[in-house]
Design a protein around this motif. Structure first.
Motif, PDB file in Angstrom:
ATOM      1  N   VAL A  44       0.852  -1.256   0.057  1.00 56.27           N
ATOM      2  CA  VAL A  44      -0.228   0.096   0.073  1.00 56.27           C
ATOM      3  C   VAL A  44       0.753   1.086   0.163  1.00 56.27           C
ATOM      4  CG1 VAL A  44      -1.594   1.407   1.384  1.00 56.27           C
ATOM      5  CG2 VAL A  44      -2.102  -1.002   0.855  1.00 56.27           C
ATOM      6  N   PHE A  45       2.004   1.242   0.720  1.00 57.79           N
ATOM      7  CA  PHE A  45       2.784   2.397   0.835  1.00 57.79           C
ATOM      8  C   PHE A  45       3.405   2.755  -0.470  1.00 57.79           C
ATOM      9  CE2 PHE A  45       3.795   2.695   5.594  1.00 57.79           C
ATOM     10  CZ  PHE A  45       2.505   3.000   5.841  1.00 57.79           C
ATOM     11  N   PHE A  46       3.839   1.717  -1.126  1.00 61.05           N
ATOM     12  CA  PHE A  46       4.583   1.678  -2.342  1.00 61.05           C
ATOM     13  C   PHE A  46       3.399   2.204  -3.612  1.00 61.05           C
ATOM     14  CE2 PHE A  46       7.978  -0.766  -0.972  1.00 61.05           C
ATOM     15  CZ  PHE A  46       9.013   0.151  -1.054  1.00 61.05           C
ATOM     16  N   LEU A  51       1.447   6.194  -7.063  1.00 63.11           N
ATOM     17  CA  LEU A  51       0.020   7.103  -7.509  1.00 63.11           C
ATOM     18  C   LEU A  51       0.348   8.540  -7.382  1.00 63.11           C
ATOM     19  CD1 LEU A  51      -2.765   6.651  -8.447  1.00 63.11           C
ATOM     20  CD2 LEU A  51      -3.239   6.754  -5.861  1.00 63.11           C
ATOM     21  N   ALA A  52       1.172   8.809  -6.249  1.00 63.00           N
ATOM     22  CA  ALA A  52       1.391  10.282  -6.079  1.00 63.00           C
ATOM     23  C   ALA A  52       2.549  10.854  -7.173  1.00 63.00           C
ATOM     24  CB  ALA A  52       2.147  10.615  -4.752  1.00 63.00           C
ATOM     25  N   SER A  59      -0.409  15.628  -2.682  1.00 67.10           N
ATOM     26  CA  SER A  59      -1.438  15.322  -1.517  1.00 67.10           C
ATOM     27  C   SER A  59      -2.404  14.012  -1.914  1.00 67.10           C
ATOM     28  CB  SER A  59      -2.708  16.419  -1.749  1.00 67.10           C
ATOM     29  OG  SER A  59      -3.317  16.625  -2.928  1.00 67.10           O
ATOM     30  N   VAL A  60      -2.339  13.616  -3.149  1.00 63.13           N
ATOM     31  CA  VAL A  60      -2.913  12.192  -3.460  1.00 63.13           C
ATOM     32  C   VAL A  60      -2.013  11.073  -2.806  1.00 63.13           C
ATOM     33  CG1 VAL A  60      -3.320  10.390  -5.137  1.00 63.13           C
ATOM     34  CG2 VAL A  60      -3.805  13.015  -5.575  1.00 63.13           C
ATOM     35  N   VAL A  64      -3.515   8.614   0.232  1.00 66.69           N
ATOM     36  CA  VAL A  64      -3.720   7.285  -0.044  1.00 66.69           C
ATOM     37  C   VAL A  64      -2.763   6.627   1.320  1.00 66.69           C
ATOM     38  CG1 VAL A  64      -2.614   5.079  -0.952  1.00 66.69           C
ATOM     39  CG2 VAL A  64      -3.710   7.022  -2.414  1.00 66.69           C
ATOM     40  N   LEU A  65      -1.804   7.193   1.722  1.00 70.84           N
ATOM     41  CA  LEU A  65      -0.883   6.667   2.808  1.00 70.84           C
ATOM     42  C   LEU A  65      -1.676   6.954   4.173  1.00 70.84           C
ATOM     43  CD1 LEU A  65       2.791   7.749   1.870  1.00 70.84           C
ATOM     44  CD2 LEU A  65       1.620   5.484   1.506  1.00 70.84           C
ATOM     45  N   GLY A  66      -2.505   8.196   4.150  1.00 66.35           N
ATOM     46  CA  GLY A  66      -3.384   8.130   5.527  1.00 66.35           C
ATOM     47  C   GLY A  66      -4.461   7.182   5.460  1.00 66.35           C
ATOM     48  N   PHE A  67      -5.275   7.016   4.438  1.00 67.88           N
ATOM     49  CA  PHE A  67      -6.283   6.044   4.644  1.00 67.88           C
ATOM     50  C   PHE A  67      -5.518   4.526   4.745  1.00 67.88           C
ATOM     51  CE2 PHE A  67      -8.963   9.149   1.886  1.00 67.88           C
ATOM     52  CZ  PHE A  67      -9.863   9.429   3.058  1.00 67.88           C
ATOM     53  N   ALA A  68      -4.478   4.163   4.264  1.00 67.06           N
ATOM     54  CA  ALA A  68      -3.960   2.839   4.761  1.00 67.06           C
ATOM     55  C   ALA A  68      -3.590   2.811   6.083  1.00 67.06           C
ATOM     56  CB  ALA A  68      -2.663   2.802   3.866  1.00 67.06           C
ATOM     57  N   ILE A  69      -2.877   3.809   6.579  1.00 68.86           N
ATOM     58  CA  ILE A  69      -2.356   3.904   8.101  1.00 68.86           C
ATOM     59  C   ILE A  69      -3.898   3.710   9.063  1.00 68.86           C
ATOM     60  CG2 ILE A  69      -1.569   5.116   9.899  1.00 68.86           C
ATOM     61  CD1 ILE A  69       0.349   6.185   7.921  1.00 68.86           C
ATOM     62  N   LEU A  70      -4.858   4.561   8.579  1.00 65.77           N
ATOM     63  CA  LEU A  70      -6.064   4.358   9.394  1.00 65.77           C
ATOM     64  C   LEU A  70      -6.851   3.082   9.248  1.00 65.77           C
ATOM     65  CD1 LEU A  70      -8.044   6.340  11.065  1.00 65.77           C
ATOM     66  CD2 LEU A  70      -9.193   6.514   8.777  1.00 65.77           C
TER      67      LEU A  70
END
Length: 83
Positions: A44-46, A51-52, A59-60, A64-70
């Motif tokens: 997910v991080f990669f 994607l960014a 910000s994209v 994505v990383l924020g939603f993955a961590i959440l």
């Protein structure tokens, strides 16, 4: 030589008791779950970083990383609450 090793291993398994195999399997299953979670975090991080880069907007990737961590936190907390 190989027969001796097999005999020694058989003796160790016989002396280990019936609960030893279950303990080994449960540890192995826990290790597999941990490996799966860590691998999915890396994927997910990669994916967020790639994607960014393609979107041109940082910000994209952060979203994505924020939603993955959440999502991973919700899953981890949910698993512990369920137990």
């Amino acid at each position: 030589m190989l027969l001796e090793v097999d005999t020694i291993m058989q003796r160790r398994q016989d002396n280990a008791g019936p609960g030893h195999a279950n303990d080994r399997e449960s540890r192995r299953a826990a290790s597999r779950r941990t490996a799966l979670v860590l691998a999915s975090i890396a994927v997910v991080f990669f994916a967020g970083i790639i994607l960014a880069q393609y979107s041109g907007s940082p910000s994209v990737g952060i979203a994505v990383l924020g939603f993955a961590i959440l999502g991973f936190l919700i899953v981890a907390i949910g698993r512990n609450v369920r137990k």
